[in-house]
Design an enzyme around this catalytic site. Structure first.
Site, PDB file in Angstrom:
ATOM      1  N   HIS A 179      -1.822  -1.984   2.027  1.00  0.00           N
ATOM      2  CA  HIS A 179      -1.349  -2.998   1.085  1.00  0.00           C
ATOM      3  C   HIS A 179      -2.509  -3.729   0.418  1.00  0.00           C
ATOM      4  CE1 HIS A 179       2.824  -2.507   1.867  1.00  0.00           C
ATOM      5  NE2 HIS A 179       2.810  -3.019   3.086  1.00  0.00           N
ATOM      6  N   CYS A 247      -1.276  -0.176  -4.313  1.00  0.00           N
ATOM      7  CA  CYS A 247      -0.468  -0.541  -5.478  1.00  0.00           C
ATOM      8  C   CYS A 247      -1.321  -1.214  -6.547  1.00  0.00           C
ATOM      9  CB  CYS A 247       0.659  -1.488  -5.070  1.00  0.00           C
ATOM     10  SG  CYS A 247       1.854  -0.752  -3.949  1.00  0.00           S
TER      11      CYS A 247
END
Length: 283
Positions: A179, A247
């Site tokens: 993440h 991301c």
């Protein structure tokens, strides 16, 4: 003869009381005052509820982005340190494979090449390594586990290893995901990498040093980044690559940011930590 009583014919004073100054509660004046007060409308109540919800959401996002990341990040750093200490106290088992062997035609006097150990694919969720990136800070270290599922690996602040991609030191492409925000945000600073930065993976066998080369942004459907030769699925690998995925931009999953690195060398446990662990360490 008519008798006139004292005070007859005069308005009663405030001191003596009387009908004018002793009206019961709820008389006309009080009712008029109550009617003049504005009543709360449905829209005003709804507005107050929405404001309250907005404040709660803002506090939650702030916790997730900063406070929560600091807490989880600190916990994962400690966990990575504990894993490294455990390896130091236990003898390393023999590596599962050793793809590079001295060629049969090599002369006895030729210097022996360092055998690069390659361990077997880990079970899902099994911790097998610790990643260090000096550019991200002296204390930056996260455990690596097999698999890239969110609930039991990425959301717990670990770096996930894509199943069936190469293992550290193996010819091909070893690929990892983590993440950029929440859950410790391991790959938050991925866009700050500079060409030549070290990306080091430690296992029980030693340290595998890769050197960063380039970044790119791709759609989430572009699985070619996982190929043995990144972005060239039809080409057979003859080099060792490392790929980091996360991301982009942060706070959403519209695209993926990809960092590519190439293998530099392997340092066995017996030789001690490599210099790449401390070169250019950020403050």
């Amino acid at each position: 003869m008519r008798v006139i009583l004292p005070g007859a014919g005069r308005r009663p004073s405030r001191a003596t009381g009387g009908p004018e100054y002793n009206r019961p509660v709820g008389d006309e004046t009080t009712r008029r005052s109550r009617r003049s007060r504005p009543r709360a409308s449905v829209l005003s109540i709804l507005g107050e509820v929405l404001i309250t919800l907005g404040v709660v959401v803002l506090l939650y996002v702030s916790y997730q982005m900063w406070i929560g990341d600091l807490i989880i990040g600190s916990q994962k750093h400690a966990e990575a340190s504990a894993l490294v200490e455990k390896w130091q106290s236990e003898p390393a088992p023999s590596p599962t494979t050793a793809p590079e062997e001295t060629a049969p035609e090599a002369t006895p006097t030729a210097p022996a090449e360092t055998v690069i150990p390659v361990r077997a694919q880990p079970e899902h969720g099994e911790q097998f390594g610790v990643m260090f990136v000096p550019r991200f800070g002296a204390d930056w270290q996260f455990t690596i586990a097999g698999g890239v599922t969110r609930s039991d690996i990425l959301d717990r602040g670990e770096i996930g290893h894509y199943p069936d991609t190469a293992m550290p030191g193996e010819v091909g492409n070893t690929v990892y995901a983590a993440h950029r925000w929440t859950s410790g945000a391991p790959f938050d600073p991925i866009d700050r990498l500079v060409v030549g930065d070290a990306i080091v993976i430690q296992t029980q066998d030693g340290w595998y040093t890769y050197r960063f080369r380039t970044l790119e942004y791709v759609q989430d459907t572009e699985v070619e980044v996982l190929s043995p030769v990144p972005q060239q699925p039809s080409v057979a690998a003859d080099e060792r690559y490392l790929t980091l995925t996360s991301c982009a931009p942060k706070l959403n999953m519209l695209e993926r940011i990809i960092a590519y690195a190439v293998f530099e060398d392997f340092t066995p446990v017996a030789d001690g930590p490599p210099a790449s662990l401390t070169e250019g360490v950020a403050a």
